[in-house]
Write an enzyme that holds these catalytic residues in place. Structure first.
Site, PDB file in Angstrom:
ATOM      1  N   LYS A 119       0.888  -1.213   0.046  1.00  0.00           N
ATOM      2  CA  LYS A 119      -0.007   0.217   0.188  1.00  0.00           C
ATOM      3  C   LYS A 119       0.751   1.256  -0.141  1.00  0.00           C
ATOM      4  CE  LYS A 119      -4.352  -1.396   1.880  1.00  0.00           C
ATOM      5  NZ  LYS A 119      -5.607  -1.022   2.938  1.00  0.00           N
ATOM      6  N   GLU A 213      -1.725   9.536   8.714  1.00  0.00           N
ATOM      7  CA  GLU A 213      -2.606   9.762   7.671  1.00  0.00           C
ATOM      8  C   GLU A 213      -4.018  10.476   8.131  1.00  0.00           C
ATOM      9  OE1 GLU A 213      -2.532   6.720   3.941  1.00  0.00           O
ATOM     10  OE2 GLU A 213      -3.862   6.521   5.471  1.00  0.00           O
ATOM     11  N   ARG A 315      -5.301  -8.184  -9.663  1.00  0.00           N
ATOM     12  CA  ARG A 315      -6.251  -9.611  -9.916  1.00  0.00           C
ATOM     13  C   ARG A 315      -7.564  -9.328 -10.438  1.00  0.00           C
ATOM     14  NH1 ARG A 315      -9.620  -9.473  -5.202  1.00  0.00           N
ATOM     15  NH2 ARG A 315      -8.885  -8.447  -3.681  1.00  0.00           N
TER      16      ARG A 315
END
Lengths: 478, 752, 216
Positions: A119, A213, A315
């Protein structure tokens, strides 16, 4: 086009869809199963559709050596990982192509899987290509002074934006699965939370890096379905979908395409603008990193209409069908009722060119996908084990159902829900020309579903159908 | 004396001879046997006058032939002599050499370890008409003439610990220590304090004991001997042996451990190892040989005890003389003693003054530093040697100037500046605070939340754009060649932890040889550590020219050594270099397992000592990474064993000078090195899945008859026993080392 | 009341169990020359650190692994047709007839004598950490159980719930499941011996030691 043999390294509903796509494309297949899955749908389908030497019992779906040993034994030329298991495992993808007897990995090249599998890395790549991301750090922070300064800036930033209750998320950069993560609501307690997380990370993850964050509340979860060809030179998107209806454990339960519907609903921001921005950004980033198969760009959209890229799923996803059912490709006869994203994935994975451009793709109507599970929404979505005695639905031209449970009527041998896996029963996808039609068809589908069974304690099997029904009316509201 | 008793004695002497010479046919032994048998046959018929004559003649013959046999003793015969139940033992010595004694380490089987005797003993010396009783601390192994509970003098770790405690007592009381070495080797159990770790502690402490230590060797078996044998004067009984390993052990290694070694091979090994007193005197590891009666001293040899008494007194006198400076006459007398009178007649006070105590330790270090110098090959040219000597001097001057002299002033100046800055800050804070507000100075009351645009920019844009956006983790500079094989490996823990098979390229590449499921560490090459941990590519290697040789001319070893040098490209198993770990200059020594199993001989010892000296000079930390060591190199015999005290002393000097000596174990580290310079470090860490111990499971089973559990030597066991201080993941070694450099070590490191 | 004699007779009628050796995973099998009738040994050594007789090798992805006997016994049949072939996971390779040892006979009889606490449903079962630690430290019989004691963690579909013991007070005499394996509903988890029955148990042990003849 040469004929390939695909090893389907997965189980259940996705294995069945891959298998069907495989046959539709004229390829051969090999299927695997474990002893817990003897009765599962994909095993029966493989028996029905394949001759001998196409079905192999293995010890575990998690063991790459089993998959590759079977691939060699079945003379497979390619491996399809499905979702879960090896789908985002770059080491498996690397091993598949770098072993002595290499195979084709139906998915992006391993370096892409690796780079976008992390990430933090994804955030940095996104920022490098000017794709918006959540305000905060894009690398682990080791210095307390720096962390405090950053947190203060985020609080001030939220204040300036008129957010009354600012919140900062502190998480261990090496952590995951909800561990080592905490919310902070004011700058004064930040330091102690930071230290707590840092010490946790140092002790349990042996890396004291911490991410800081902005914490965003009440966001919508949107996704962009991207298709790209080998070599990474061409990429298109199949529109957006909204996956905001989730269970307690943040598991998706209803997905809707498109992501917003400004034609039918009012939004506090320029919804059409957001949709076009996130598709533009997603395709731009896919081309920039040389993305070379299907993938999903996951976005969060704040109540103020700001999109931030959260992560990239390298995916095929469970909900690919809901994007497929709303997409049309000009000049492709097989895509008049929608696009089979899995078939496209196999085609692209085997190295065929895309064959169409973005302007050839049109998006039509609204699709809703329901995930029907044996779980109890009233009891924290606890899985419910047992057997299914009756299962069926009325076929409609606007309905697709994917399930590993065989159609069952009373009196037939009941279907035992395998206990080692999530209790997924079926995926139902309905299509309507507009939101209202899709919603009413969704309700019609859910109400017309026959689903009876008993759990292990002899009580009626609990499912989430009522939960899905209750949420249908509010989808896409924001 | 009555005839019966005399014949019985003769018969006993014959049995003893036959015990010593074992299976070998020998003309003299045969002759003695037939003569004795003849005599015994005739005896009933002999008259009262004839009988004593015959016995006397027989006794003469025995004496004569014993003298002759003495010359025929093979090294293995000597081993049998010292192991014979009739061999003199420590109790005999205490009774006959000293004038009075009290056992303080326990009594008979009521002792923490009956194999070791600790006693306070006195030696009476004449001072004119007065008699002065001089106290000594006597420590030594007791074989007890075959007493089972003495365990043949094989000392358990707690026995050695007890010995060390009383040696420390002797230091406090300022009396000399006499140690008597009667051990086939230490008892190899790991229970606390641990065979190896305790011997290492003994060596470390003894190298700095500030009282004279005299040791006397009868049976000196490797590490067990070293535990009490580090001495200022090392005497050896003429029929004793002092060896790196028992001849049987050497033969077992030579012949492959599977089958029992043949007696011939054992004999050959005993010869090759050069274990006798004469050999060790020649090699310089002992100072003097004490001549025993023919075929070895037994308790009835009272003359021998008198001689032994003279020798230990003289040795103690010599040590005191060398550091204390006696009066000129006495000094001369002592030095002449070899030829002249009983040393007992010249009085020397054995308690040392303060200056002498320091000097004593210095002398001891010099003595060991000089040993085994020629047992390794120095390929440097004469010029290079002179240059390196000069370099050493310059570095010494440089370090003193830079770290002692300049640094002190620099620190003071910085301190002043710091204080001034802090004052200013305090003043400004005062203006902002209540005082300032009162004066109407400083900022407004309301804190404004305006974010400067550049800070906002930082929140949303790429940080450090000069770096690649992708974080490249787990990329190793050196990757094991094993990672090129397309095959899977099974983790040894798979049955208990359910680890899946690992693909070679993943395992040996990205995973750095660590099982991704259970964390088991597969062994990796030492190059992996050199390049990935110690940044060998930009390191400066020194003393590369020092290479192993074959100091004992051990048969067949030259070839093996050449092979090892060819295969590994190393001159010996030790690599020493200067490098930087996260910017901190460090000296690193590596024991590389592929070179003869990482064994330590004279070259390795010398390199390690020089590395420690260099680290002391340059004021850098010293890190010893043991990639694996099987012990002391047996083919170098005592030249190898002596590295145990030698390197331990160098390390002690370094630690006492204020350095940081850190040991990191990997794969398998056993025996001598662990029992000395590795085990003496206050900071010992292990890489996961490594094994640490004194003797391997096979040796333990053979020597103690006990099976050890499968994970007996694992790092985690060593950690719970308190032998090491921590266990590190291979992938985190560099980080942990850096952390260690920042938090551990003494005052003399340059970056402190 | 327990009829030990009857049970012993019953066991004596078929004093062995047949162990099927199955492949743990896929791979190519090679047998090592065993034939029906051969005797094999189980693991040995004080800590069972030496594995049993090698029965076959299984090679997958160039990694050859040995399959060893877990019990001593006699080889009954071997699927020699599989030699050199790729087999699936769980394929039967051979059958070994294992004659019951005294301990195993005691175990079987006690299973009928003890109070069995059974799994309520199919799931993975674990002991709670405290009890697990106690068992590891002092053996099964060091744990006393009583009604309502939180004993197990039940794991189903990755969700865990607690399960407490119901039944008479006593000590755990035997554990019948492997932690982390799936246990079917109704299968016994533990056998509990009420303290007043300890003499009875001892009696069984003595009887078996006296009357059971071990066969190879």
């Amino acid at each position: 086009m040469s004929r390939h043999t695909l090893l389907i390294a997965n189980r259940g509903e996705i294995a069945m869809r891959i298998l069907r796509a495989c046959i539709a494309l004229g390829h051969d297949f090999a299927c695997v199963y474990t002893s817990a899955d003897e009765q599962s749908g994909h095993v029966r389908l493989a028996r029905d559709l394949g001759g001998p030497g196409r079905l192999f019992r293995i010890s575990s779906y998690q063991d790459p050596s089993e998959m590759l040993a079977v691939a060699d034994a079945a003379n497979a030329t390619a491996v399809h990982p499905g979702y879960g298991f090896f789908a985002e495992d770059y080491r498996f993808a690397r091993r598949v192509v770098e072993r002595k007897r290499p195979l084709i990995f139906i998915g992006p090249s391993w370096a892409v899987v690796r780079d976008l599998g992390d990430k933090i890395n994804t955030k940095r790549i996104a920022r490098a290509h000017l794709v918006p991301t959540i305000p905060g750090s894009d690398r682990p922070i080791y210095d307390e002074m720096e962390a405090v300064e950053l947190a203060q800036t985020i609080f001030a930033f939220q204040h300036d934006q008129g957010i009354d209750e600012g919140c900062v998320l502190v998480k261990a950069s090496a952590g995951g699965g909800g561990m080592g993560i905490e919310e902070v609501y004011d700058a004064d307690t930040f330091r102690s939370v930071y230290r707590r997380i840092r010490n946790y990370a140092k002790r349990n993850l042996s890396d004291e890096g911490v991410l800081i964050e902005q914490r965003i509340f009440d966001f919508n979860h949107l996704e962009v379905q991207v298709l790209a060809e080998r070599g990474g030179k061409n990429a298109v998107h199949l529109g957006t979908r909204n996956c905001s209806v989730q269970s307690l454990g943040r598991q998706k339960r209803i997905e809707v395409a498109p992501g917003f519907d400004p034609a039918s609903l009012d939004y506090a921001f320029d919804a059409a603008g957001v949709l076009s921005a996130i598709t533009r950004h997603s395709v731009h980033m896919a081309l920039a990193v040389g993305y070379d198969n299907v993938g999903t760009w996951e976005w969060i959209v704040t109540p103020r209409g700001e999109p931030f890229l959260m992560e990239v799923n390298t995916r095929i996803q469970v909900e690919n069908g809901v994007s497929g059912i709303t997409a049309r490709i000009r000049g492709r006869a097989d895509c008049e009722q929608g696009v089979d994203v899995i078939a496209e994935q196999i085609r692209l994975g085997l190295g065929e060119p895309l064959g169409y451009a973005q302007q050839d793709i049109s998006l039509a109507g609204v699709g809703i996908e329901y995930r029907i599970l044996a779980e109890d929404p009233a009891d924290r979505f606890t899985p419910c084990l047992g057997r299914i005695e009756a299962f069926g639905w009325k076929p409609e031209p606007w309905l697709q159902v994917f399930t590993q449970v065989p159609p069952l009527e009373h009196g037939q041998e009941p279907y035992e829900i395998p206990m080692d896996f999530d209790p997924n029963l079926a995926l139902g996808i309905v299509w309507g020309e507009n939101l209202d039609q899709a919603r009413s068809r969704g309700v019609e589908f859910l109400n017309g579903l026959t689903l009876e069974g008993t759990d292990t304690r002899g009580e009626p099997l609990r499912t989430n159908v009522a939960f899905l029904l209750s949420r249908t009316q509010t989808i896409l509201h924001f | 004396m009555d005839i019966d008793k005399r014949t019985r004695e003769l018969a006993a002497r014959l049995t003893y001879i036959r015990d010593i010479f074992g299976q070998r046919e020998n003309a003299s032994v045969a002759l003695l046997r037939t003569r004795l048998e003849e005599f015994l046959e005739q005896a009933p018929h002999l008259g009262m006058r004839e009988l004593p004559l015959q016995v006397a003649r027989l006794e003469e013959l025995f004496a004569l032939l014993e003298g002759k046999l003495e010359g025929e003793l093979s090294p293995m015969d000597r081993v049998r002599i010292v192991r014979h139940p009739q061999r003199i033992c420590l109790k005999d010595i205490l009774e006959n050499v000293y004038d009075n004694y009290t056992e303080i380490g326990g009594q008979d089987e009521w002792s923490i370890d009956p194999g070791i005797i600790i006693a306070r003993a006195t030696i009476a010396r004449r001072m004119g008409k007065k008699t002065v009783h001089q106290s000594v601390m006597v420590v030594g192994q007791e074989k007890g003439h075959g007493q089972e509970f003495r365990n043949a003098g094989s000392i358990k770790p707690w026995g050695n610990a007890n010995a060390l405690y009383y040696m420390r007592v002797a230091e406090i009381e300022n009396i000399p220590i006499h140690t008597y070495v009667f051990t086939p080797g230490a008892f190899p159990v790991e229970d606390y304090p641990g065979a190896a770790q305790q011997i290492a502690k003994n060596l470390y402490v003894m190298s700095g004991l500030k009282v004279p230590i005299i040791s006397v060797f009868s049976e000196g078996g490797s590490g067990g001997a070293e535990a009490i044998a580090l001495a200022d004067r090392r005497l050896m009984l003429s029929h004793g042996y002092y060896s790196v390993i028992s001849p049987e052990g050497a033969a077992a290694i030579e012949g492959g451990l599977k089958d029992k070694a043949t007696p011939e091979l054992i004999e050959r090994c005993a010869e090759r190892l050069r274990i006798t007193a004469a050999d060790n005197l020649e090699l310089g590891f002992i100072d003097r040989v004490i001549q025993e009666p023919p075929l070895g001293a037994r308790p009835e040899h009272y003359d021998f005890f008198r001689q032994l008494r003279r020798e230990v007194i003289r040795a103690t006198d010599e040590v005191v003389d060398a550091v204390e400076g006696l009066g000129p006459l006495r000094g001369m007398a002592i030095r002449r003693q070899a030829r002249s009178a009983d040393p007992q007649d010249i009085f020397v006070r054995w308690s040392l003054g303060q200056a002498a105590r320091t000097k004593l330790v210095d002398r001891r270090h010099e003595k060991y530093r000089a040993m085994s110098r020629t047992a390794c090959r120095d390929n440097r040219s004469l010029g290079a040697r002179i240059a390196s000597g000069l370099e050493g001097l310059l570095w010494a001057a440089h370090s003193t100037l830079r770290h002692d002299f300049l640094a002190r002033y620099k620190r003071r100046l910085l301190g002043l500046l710091e204080a001034a800055e802090a004052e200013l800050r305090a003043l400004r804070q005062g203006l902002d605070g209540p005082l300032g507000r009162l004066l109407g100075l400083g900022a407004g009351q309301q804190r404004r939340m305006e974010v400067p645009p550049e800070a906002l920019e930082r929140l949303v844009s790429l940080s450090c754009p000069e770096d690649c956006p992708c974080r490249l983790e787990d990329t190793w500079v050196y990757v094991s060649p094993k990672s090129r094989e397309d095959r899977t490996q099974t983790c040894p823990n798979s049955s208990t932890h359910g680890c899946l098979d690992l693909w070679g390229p993943d395992l040996f590449g990205e995973f750095a040889g660590v099982c991704s499921h259970c964390g088991h560490h597969f062994p990796l090459e030492f190059q992996w550590y050199l390049y990935n941990v110690f940044d060998f590519a930009s390191a400066f290697e020194f003393n590369r020219e020092l290479e192993s040789r074959n100091p004992l001319d051990y048969e067949g070893f030259d070839l093996k050594l050449e092979q090892a040098k060819c295969q590994t490209g190393l001159g010996c198993s030790c690599i020493t270099f200067e490098t930087r770990i996260e910017g901190i200059a460090t000296i690193v020594a590596v024991l590389a397992s592929p070179f003869r199993g990482g064994t330590v001989g004279a070259a390795e010892g010398e390199k390690l000592i020089r590395a420690a000296e260099r680290a002391m000079l340059k004021r850098t930390p010293l890190i010893l990474y043991s990639h694996g060591t099987a012990g002391i190199r047996i083919q170098e015999g005592t030249c190898g064993v002596i590295q145990m005290p030698r390197v331990t002393m160098a390390v002690r000097r370094y630690i006492e000078a204020g350095g940081l000596y850190l040991v990191l174990y990997d794969t398998n580290s056993y025996a001598g090195p662990v029992a000395s310079f590795l085990g003496c470090s206050p900071y010992q860490f292990a890489v996961r899945s490594s094994n640490i111990g004194f003797a391997g499971p096979g040796v333990i089973r053979e020597t103690t008859g006990v099976d050890v559990p499968p994970k007996y030597h694992r790092a985690f066991s060593a950690l719970s026993r308190g032998h090491i201080q921590g266990i590190w993941d291979r992938r985190d070694i560099k980080k942990n080392l850096h952390q260690a450099l920042l938090t551990m070590g003494g005052k003399n490191l340059y970056y402190r | 009341m327990l009829n030990v004699k009857e049970m012993l007779d019953e066991l004596n009628a078929s004093p062995y169990e047949e162990i099927e050796i199955r492949t743990p995973h896929t791979g190519v099998v090679d047998f090592v020359g065993l034939a029906p009738g051969d005797r094999v040994a189980g693991p040995s050594g004080k800590w069972l650190e030496r594995p049993g007789t090698l029965l076959a090798n299984l090679t997958r992805e160039k990694n050859k692994k040995s399959i060893c006997a877990t019990q001593k016994g006699q080889v009954m049949d071997i699927q020699t047709a599989l030699e050199g072939r790729f087999v699936e996971a769980g394929e039967r390779l051979m059958t070994i007839r294992h004659f019951l040892s005294k301990e195993e006979v005691i175990g079987r009889i006690l299973k009928k004598a003890l109070h069995l606490f059974c799994a309520p449903e199919r799931a993975k079962y674990y002991f709670v950490p405290e009890i697990d630690a106690k068992i590891k430290a002092g053996g099964e019989q060091s744990v006393k159980v009583r009604e309502g004691l939180d004993m197990f963690i039940v794991s189903r579909m990755k969700r865990e719930t607690a399960l407490s013991y119901t039944g008479p007070q006593g000590i755990i005499y035997a554990v019948y499941f492997q932690q982390g394996d799936n246990v079917d509903g109704g299968q016994p988890l533990i056998g509990v011996c009420p303290e007043n029955q300890l003499t009875l148990i001892q009696d069984v042990v003595n009887r078996v030691h006296g009357e059971w003849e071990e066969r190879d």
